[in-house]
Enzyme design. Structure first.
Site, PDB file in Angstrom:
ATOM      1  CG  ASP A 251      -2.003  -1.305   1.332  1.00 24.74           C
ATOM      2  OD1 ASP A 251      -2.183  -1.540   0.159  1.00 24.74           O
ATOM      3  OD2 ASP A 251      -2.569  -1.135   2.857  1.00 24.74           O
ATOM      4  CE  LYS A 273      -8.335  -0.540  -1.241  1.00 21.16           C
ATOM      5  NZ  LYS A 273      -7.231  -1.805  -0.749  1.00 21.16           N
ATOM      6  CG  MET A 390      -8.504   6.158   6.358  1.00 20.32           C
ATOM      7  SD  MET A 390      -8.713   4.386   5.201  1.00 20.32           S
ATOM      8  CE  MET A 390     -10.223   3.753   6.708  1.00 20.32           C
TER       9      MET A 390
END
Length: 471
Positions: A251, A273, A390
């Site tokens: 990632d 992502k 997030m």
């Protein structure tokens, strides 16, 4: 080579230690680990040595050393601060062909104590001929970090299976090839996590497949948590599997310093992502893992933080399970734990928070961040800490919703940017002011939001800032 490395069997054999201080205690403890029968000679005893005498694990012969004490001894150690006594012990023991070690006097020794990596029955000794013992210890520490503790079980299991294997495979070359196929691959990894009986069953199945020619180059997947960013927070097991992998699917949160720990010839494929940036969809990542594993590759699926905490690790494992691909999971230090620790914010504290919630702040619908799936009343309960993963893009919405559901605008809050990394920034405020503070500071991802009274402890507990500005 001035010394020949040997391992000395001392179980139930008599050994003499002349001296009763701190150094003598270390030597005595080492001898006891080897099962030796230890006697000590010293006028004064360190409390630790005295305790061993009191509980009858060792014997105190006398206050002063005499040559009669050398009778029937398998090993003698001189660890006094009297140079004359040390020299006498060495001279008399050498004359009787008794192995002798004089601490910090290699010229008086017939044997030298190495630095030891103990994975009994597997032992590794590192020596410097007495010239640089600190360097030997440093090398031992490096080996300790590289050799899994499970190798002790692995070595014991090999010993237990050895005779059975000899009966099944009489040819020495065949047995050697069998063990080479066990160690260094997926069979070894299974054994490291197995009980002794499970390990024997694994070895028997592998032997059956080997003899029948059914053993194929089936690959496997390692789902590995890389932690919040600091490479030093990577676990030993994560490092070991990363260095075994043929393919590394990583990632964007995994820093280059951790990727550099992979094998030089491993293929590293970015499948990150990230919001508003072209990224690999989850179905494509799942397909890649299955494709490479079926081709016989060892695949490390490397994720930032912990793969089971907002890392979609469960979804990826479901795909592997359905495809019949073997896999392992290595947890990592999750961002909340790592970032809070490096920011000097304890997530729980008896005076401030008795519960802890991890929440995703990245719920999205039709291009719009909505966060309408969260249990907001549960997030505003007293005496708890709430950590939003997030949540940087939705911080204004988080602030409004928490206040709308009863949280005071002056509730302490902080945002941690690039937590645990050298470029880490921590901004503190309240849930009412934090959105404006973050916008003014141009905070970027990855960033973590911590809400709760524990944030007030940061001024006292910010160990990184205190280390940068020592008193």
């Amino acid at each position: 080579m001035d010394l020949l490395p040997l391992f000395l069997k001392l179980r139930d054999r008599e050994c003499l230690v002349v001296g009763g201080g701190t150094v003598a205690l270390r030597k005595i403890e080492l001898l006891l680990e080897a099962g030796a029968a230890v006697s000590v000679v010293a006028p004064e005893l360190h409390p630790g040595v005295r305790n061993l005498v009191d509980i009858k694990r060792i014997r105190q012969l006398a206050d002063k050393f005499t040559q009669e004490m050398l009778e029937h001894k398998a090993l003698v150690i001189a660890a006094t601060d009297d140079a004359g006594v040390n020299h006498l012990v060495s001279e008399l023991a050498t004359a009787r062909n008794i192995p002798v070690n004089v601490v910090d006097r290699p010229e008086l020794c017939s044997v030298i104590f190495p630095a030891i990596v103990d994975r009994s029955p597997l032992l590794i000794a590192v020596g410097s001929n007495g010239s640089a013992p600190v360097l030997a210890r440093k090398l031992r520490q490096k080996l300790e970090s590289w050799i899994p503790a499970g190798y002790a079980r692995l070595a014991a299991l090999g010993g237990r299976f050895r005779q059975e294997l000899k009966q099944q495979l009489p040819a020495l070359d065949a047995r050697r090839r069998f063990w080479e196929s066990v160690f260094g691959g997926r069979v070894e990894n299974w054994l490291l996590d197995a009980s002794e009986e499970q390990g024997l069953a694994i070895l028997r199945r592998h032997l059956e497949k080997t003899r029948s020619g059914l053993e194929t180059a089936q690959g496997e997947v390692y789902l590995v948590g890389a932690g919040p960013g600091d490479p030093d927070l990577l676990s030993f097991k994560a490092l070991r599997l990363l260095q075994q992998a043929d393919i590394v699917l990583h990632d964007y949160l995994v820093p280059d310093e951790i990727l550099a720990l992979a094998r030089r010839d491993a293929e590293k494929i970015y499948v990150g992502k990230r919001c508003k940036i072209h990224s690999t969809v989850q179905s494509e990542i799942n397909a890649l893992m299955v494709e490479y594993a079926r081709a016989g590759k060892r695949v490390c699926r490397l994720k930032g933080g912990d793969p089971f905490i907002f890392g979609r690790g469960g979804e990826e494992l479901e795909t592997l399970a359905e495809a019949g691909i073997p896999f392992q999971v290595v947890p990592g230090i999750t961002a909340a734990s790592g970032c809070a620790a490096y920011a000097g914010i304890p997530l729980t504290h008896r005076d401030h928070a008795q519960s802890l919630l991890f929440v995703t702040g990245h719920l999205k619908r039709e291009g719009e961040f909505v966060l309408d799936g969260l249990d907001w009343p549960a997030l505003v309960r007293p005496n708890q800490t709430v950590v939003f993963y997030m949540g940087f893009k939705t911080l204004p919405l988080i602030s409004r919703q928490l206040q709308a559901h009863g949280m005071a605008a002056d509730m302490p809050a902080a945002i941690v940017e690039h937590g645990t990394r050298p470029e880490q920034r921590v901004l503190s405020g309240t849930i009412g002011t934090l959105p404006q503070i973050a916008e003014a500071a141009h905070i970027d991802t990855p960033a973590l939001i911590i809400v709760g009274h524990v944030v007030t402890l940061r001024n006292k507990l910010d160990w990184i800032q205190q280390g940068a500005n020592p008193v």
